[in-house]
Design a protein around this motif. Structure first.
Motif, short mmCIF file in Angstrom:
data_model
loop_
_atom_site.label_atom_id
_atom_site.label_comp_id
_atom_site.label_asym_id
_atom_site.label_seq_id
_atom_site.Cartn_x
_atom_site.Cartn_y
_atom_site.Cartn_z
N GLY A 224 33.76 20.23 58.99
CA GLY A 224 34.46 21.26 60.15
C GLY A 224 35.62 20.89 59.41
N LEU A 225 35.85 20.22 58.12
CA LEU A 225 37.47 20.58 57.88
C LEU A 225 37.64 21.98 56.72
CD1 LEU A 225 37.93 16.52 57.95
CD2 LEU A 225 38.67 18.19 59.81
N GLY A 226 36.53 21.77 56.23
CA GLY A 226 37.07 22.68 55.12
C GLY A 226 36.26 23.97 55.38
N THR A 227 36.37 24.80 53.94
CA THR A 227 35.56 26.42 54.42
C THR A 227 34.90 26.66 52.92
OG1 THR A 227 37.16 27.58 52.76
CG2 THR A 227 37.77 27.14 54.95
N GLN A 228 33.87 27.49 53.38
CA GLN A 228 33.35 28.06 51.84
C GLN A 228 33.78 28.53 51.12
OE1 GLN A 228 29.59 27.44 52.18
NE2 GLN A 228 28.93 28.12 50.33
N LEU A 229 34.88 28.96 51.18
CA LEU A 229 35.58 29.56 50.22
C LEU A 229 36.04 27.92 49.42
CD1 LEU A 229 37.62 31.55 48.58
CD2 LEU A 229 39.21 31.46 50.17
N GLU A 230 36.68 27.22 49.72
CA GLU A 230 37.02 25.99 48.87
C GLU A 230 35.23 25.65 48.36
OE1 GLU A 230 38.32 23.55 51.76
OE2 GLU A 230 40.10 24.00 51.63
N VAL A 231 34.58 25.49 48.40
CA VAL A 231 33.34 25.12 48.67
C VAL A 231 32.79 26.18 46.81
CG1 VAL A 231 30.78 24.59 48.44
CG2 VAL A 231 31.77 24.16 50.08
N SER A 232 33.40 27.17 47.28
CA SER A 232 33.05 28.24 45.87
C SER A 232 34.07 28.24 44.64
CB SER A 232 32.90 29.62 46.48
OG SER A 232 32.95 30.87 45.80
N GLN A 233 34.65 27.48 45.56
CA GLN A 233 36.40 27.84 44.48
C GLN A 233 36.18 26.56 43.35
OE1 GLN A 233 39.44 27.98 46.81
NE2 GLN A 233 39.75 30.00 46.09
N ALA A 234 35.34 25.32 44.42
CA ALA A 234 34.90 23.39 43.92
C ALA A 234 33.76 24.09 42.39
CB ALA A 234 34.76 22.94 44.54
#
Length: 524
Positions: A224-234
């Motif tokens: 719950g600390l991150g976002t789906q956008l960060e996963v996509s960027q990584a």
């Protein structure tokens, strides 16, 4: 009163000599137009060469051992042993040596034997009447030995032989140049292979780092600390990093194929190649004898000097054609027709001749002058090419020294950049793990680290490659001082430009004196 026999002989001799002298075609003032071209003494060696380390030791002809990689040594040895290019160059040397032998043979007396044994049937008496040959078979045989010797009073044959020998020397120097080029190409290909291995390590390390960041982003998302956008960027850079890894693996395979081809082997020979282990223990600097003992022995410089010498002899040959040819001729033989098989061997059927023979040009429509003009122009071309070779040699040496010094500084700066970028990446990653920074900082730091690591790998490889280029520019190590012709041999034996050219055609010697003096001044 009729002149006596002795007087008639003298008169005939004087008349003959006068006719010979009058009959010699005029050269019409045709001569080389060059006085040696660019005077090498005016060439400034430049600050780079003058500031070179005067106490440095230069490698021997097996200069690639300085890289400290036995596998490289083995590949260079294989290339020198199996290369079709070298085999072609060596065959050309043998051909030139054989042609020199042909020209040399013209200096020796020539002895030729002729033998003809024929069985002849004579027709019936329709043509020959009722004589004894009508409708009979006879032997018509001849045998003779002919001796000829060209006096070569004007040196035509001698100069032609020396020209062919000079061409053979030039061919041998060209073969050495081909060998040096092959050695350098193998070293360069091996260095590129080493660089691609280093870049592959960086690409694989970067890919691993990116996968760890992706795992971290997914872990933060689950917590719950991150976002789906960060996963996509990584996740987005991973396919590109995988492509880079594949491209570098392809480059390594192609490099192995190239080395196998340079060694004259099939592509399978490179499959067993291990990762290069290159170093450069030797100093990339210059000895105090630069360029007197190095540039003067570059294979292309040596070949150019031998070519000038050959063209000079060509002028001498063309000039000798203006004078009479005088040969001593003799023959001994037996001749028999309509007799037994060995009738021609009987003393009564023998004959002999002996005496001089002369031929001289009188009217040739300008052919000899045109030939001399072509030879003179060829000499001018050879001198110009030699001068340009010296200029190119100094240019290449100076460029490589500048590059080596710059790359040494760049290596230090690039390594500092890697240290700073790695520290920045570690801080960005740690901050991202703790939620103190966003992914954009990690991405920026990772990109900087990747570029700086690649920069170090490329600079190190470039430094090794430039060292090889400098060795090539200097001729591949020290050589014997007898590589080239003497200064006098690069000048025509006759001609108005002889004295003017004597001080300028020896480009390596004059340029060497200029550079050596400048280096000694810098040392003081």
């Amino acid at each position: 009163m009729q002149p006596s026999g002795a007087k008639r002989t003298v008169i005939a001799a004087v008349f003959t000599i006068s006719l010979i002298i009058a009959g010699c075609a005029s050269t019409g003032g045709v001569a080389p137009q060059t006085d040696g071209g660019t005077n090498p003494a005016t060439l400034d060696a430049g600050a780079a060469i003058r500031a070179a380390d005067l106490d440095a030791q230069w490698p021997a002809s097996d200069w690639w051992h300085a890289y400290g990689d036995p596998q490289l040594d083995a590949w260079v040895a294989a290339a020198l042993a199996n290369s079709p290019t070298l085999a072609i160059a060596q065959a050309r040397v043998r051909s030139a040596q054989s042609l020199a032998g042909v020209a040399q043979a013209d200096l020796a007396p020539q002895l030729k034997g002729d033998l003809s044994i024929e069985r002849q049937h004579w027709p019936d008496n329709i043509y020959y009447g009722p004589g004894s040959l009508a409708n009979s078979n006879t032997w018509d045989n001849t045998g003779a030995l002919s001796l000829s010797y060209h006096l070569d009073l004007w040196g035509r044959d001698r100069n032609a032989a020396e020209r062919a020998l000079d061409a053979a020397h030039a061919s041998a120097a060209d073969a050495r140049a081909a060998q040096l080029e092959l050695e350098t190409n193998v070293v360069r290909a091996y260095i590129r292979l080493s660089m691609n291995y280093a870049l592959l390590d960086i690409a694989e390390s970067t890919l691993d780092q990116q996968r760890q960041i992706l795992a971290l982003a997914e872990h933060r998302l689950k917590g719950g600390l991150g976002t789906q956008l960060e996963v996509s960027q990584a996740d987005t850079p991973i396919p590109e990093y995988e492509r880079q890894v594949e491209a570098l693996q392809e480059a390594i395979a192609l490099g192995q194929n190239q080395l196998a081809a340079l060694a004259g082997k099939g592509p399978g020979a490179g499959d067993a190649m291990t990762r290069p282990q290159l170093s450069l223990a030797a100093q990339a600097s210059l000895p105090s004898t630069l360029p007197a003992d190095l540039l003067g022995h570059r294979p292309d410089v040596v070949a150019a000097r031998w070519t000038v010498a050959a063209q000079a002899r060509g002028i001498d040959v063309a000039k000798a054609n203006f004078y009479p040819n005088i040969d001593l001729l003799a023959s001994l033989g037996g001749f028999a027709a309509a007799g037994p098989l060995f009738q021609f061997l009987h003393a009564s059927n023998g004959g002999w001749t002996a005496g001089p023979a002369a031929s001289l040009p009188i009217f040739d429509g300008g052919r000899l002058r045109a030939q001399l003009g072509a030879a003179s122009a060829g000499y001018d071309v050879a001198v110009g090419q030699y001068d340009q070779t010296i200029v190119n040699a100094l240019h290449q040496v100076s460029d490589d020294i500048v590059k080596l010094r710059s790359l040494s500084t760049q290596t230090t700066d690039a390594e500092r950049s890697v240290t700073a970028a790695r520290r920045n990446y570690q801080l960005a990653t740690e901050g991202y793990k703790r939620g103190l920074t966003d992914y954009l900082n990690v991405l920026t730091a990772q990109s900087q680290l990747l570029k700086s690591q690649e920069g170090v790998a490329k600079i190190q490889a470039e430094k090794l490659a430039v060292h090889a280029q400098l060795v090539e520019a200097l001729g591949g190590g020290l050589a014997e001082p007898s590589d080239g012709p003497a200064d006098a041999d690069t000048l025509p034996a006759h001609g108005q430009h002889g004295k003017a050219a004597a001080g300028t055609h020896s480009a390596s010697a004059v340029a060497a004196a200029s550079v050596h003096t400048a280096a000694a001044t810098a040392q003081q």
